[in-house]
Enzyme design. Sequence first.
Site, PDB file in Angstrom:
ATOM      1  N   ARG A 125      15.056   0.533  -2.166  1.00 40.37           N
ATOM      2  CA  ARG A 125      14.484   1.521  -1.238  1.00 40.37           C
ATOM      3  C   ARG A 125      13.960   0.823   0.021  1.00 40.37           C
ATOM      4  NH1 ARG A 125      10.357   5.728  -3.752  1.00 40.37           N
ATOM      5  NH2 ARG A 125       9.050   3.927  -4.183  1.00 40.37           N
ATOM      6  N   ARG A 158       8.569  -1.278   1.081  1.00 39.39           N
ATOM      7  CA  ARG A 158       7.169  -1.103   0.691  1.00 39.39           C
ATOM      8  C   ARG A 158       6.742  -2.307  -0.139  1.00 39.39           C
ATOM      9  NH1 ARG A 158       6.507   4.807  -1.997  1.00 39.39           N
ATOM     10  NH2 ARG A 158       5.164   3.587  -3.353  1.00 39.39           N
ATOM     11  N   ARG A 169       3.962  -0.532 -12.107  1.00 38.54           N
ATOM     12  CA  ARG A 169       3.788   0.909 -11.831  1.00 38.54           C
ATOM     13  C   ARG A 169       4.419   1.756 -12.935  1.00 38.54           C
ATOM     14  NH1 ARG A 169       6.521   1.170  -6.284  1.00 38.54           N
ATOM     15  NH2 ARG A 169       6.141   3.405  -6.384  1.00 38.54           N
TER      16      ARG A 169
HETATM   17  P1  AMP Z   1       3.551   6.748  -4.561  1.00 42.07           P
HETATM   18  O1  AMP Z   1       3.926   6.673  -3.134  1.00 42.07           O
HETATM   19  O2  AMP Z   1       3.334   8.158  -5.055  1.00 42.07           O
HETATM   20  O3  AMP Z   1       4.465   5.963  -5.460  1.00 42.07           O
HETATM   21  O4  AMP Z   1       2.095   6.060  -4.688  1.00 42.07           O
HETATM   22  C1  AMP Z   1       1.892   4.718  -4.306  1.00 42.07           C
HETATM   23  C2  AMP Z   1       0.563   4.224  -4.853  1.00 42.07           C
HETATM   24  O5  AMP Z   1      -0.520   5.021  -4.349  1.00 42.07           O
HETATM   25  C3  AMP Z   1       0.396   4.288  -6.377  1.00 42.07           C
HETATM   26  O6  AMP Z   1       0.999   3.174  -7.021  1.00 42.07           O
HETATM   27  C4  AMP Z   1      -1.117   4.280  -6.499  1.00 42.07           C
HETATM   28  O7  AMP Z   1      -1.666   2.994  -6.261  1.00 42.07           O
HETATM   29  C5  AMP Z   1      -1.544   5.173  -5.329  1.00 42.07           C
HETATM   30  N1  AMP Z   1      -1.590   6.598  -5.726  1.00 42.07           N
HETATM   31  C6  AMP Z   1      -0.821   7.603  -5.225  1.00 42.07           C
HETATM   32  N2  AMP Z   1      -1.131   8.777  -5.807  1.00 42.07           N
HETATM   33  C7  AMP Z   1      -2.117   8.514  -6.685  1.00 42.07           C
HETATM   34  C8  AMP Z   1      -2.852   9.319  -7.610  1.00 42.07           C
HETATM   35  N3  AMP Z   1      -2.614  10.628  -7.741  1.00 42.07           N
HETATM   36  N4  AMP Z   1      -3.783   8.703  -8.373  1.00 42.07           N
HETATM   37  C9  AMP Z   1      -4.038   7.386  -8.251  1.00 42.07           C
HETATM   38  N5  AMP Z   1      -3.371   6.563  -7.424  1.00 42.07           N
HETATM   39  C10 AMP Z   1      -2.426   7.114  -6.631  1.00 42.07           C
END
Ligand code: AMP
Length: 226
Positions: A125, A158, A169
């Site tokens: 990505r 990213r 993750r």
């Molecule tokens: P994403 O872009 O949704 O993959 O989110 C990237 C990162 O943001 C995650 O690995 C977490 O560190 C943080 N994050 C995003 N959404 C949440 C959430 N609902 N709760 C806790 N951490 C979050």
Amino acid sequence: MRLILLGCPGAGKGTQAKMLCERYGAAHIATGDLFRAEIAAQTELGKKVESYLKAGTLVPDAIVIDVVAKRLEESREGWLLDGFPRTLEQAQALDRWLEKTGQRVNRVLSLRMDENAIVERITARRSCPNCGEVYNLRAKPPRVEGKCDKCGTALVQRSDDQEHTVRKRLMVYEDLTRPLVAYYRSEHIFNEIDGNKPMQQVTAALTAVIDEDRTAKLGVRGRAER
Ligand code: AMP
């Protein structure tokens, strides 16, 4: 329209969410995007959450719930939650907020993925730091290598899309977020969609469910008006 899109990292939530929000005119509330924007702007919130994103762990519930509640307040016309809730605590906080404001979630759509394909998909990505367009070096490469099709900016990976962080993750997802599938499955508003299919087919499956809901709602309204 009030929707929740569930799915593990790399399931294509962000791409699908953008398309659905454009199509149905809902606010796209993506917690990961919100946090990345705060980090880029070096705000107080950004400084607080940066280490969690870097490590691939979850931002503490209290911080996330606060951020989402503010966005929900601003989006009374309809919203799609992408990346939230991610823990049982967050799902329960959302339920309390909905009850307090007299709202209901119309549909929870969960993208099911073959986890072996995920590491490969996420590490390919790339995204545009300027306009946010997302690419995949295999499935959706940019027309000119390394450059955004829309604005020409150099694409970046990213920092949490590197393999060891992706694996972290995925472990966090299994432990804390997957239980939400069981939490919502018992409700009649839950649908699971195969996220392994090509992007357009996944979009078609998602919109079929939403369109059916909308038709049913219009039907109920129509009958009430007759
Ligand atoms: P994403 O872009 O949704 O993959 O989110 C990237 C990162 O943001 C995650 O690995 C977490 O560190 C943080 N994050 C995003 N959404 C949440 C959430 N609902 N709760 C806790 N951490 C979050």
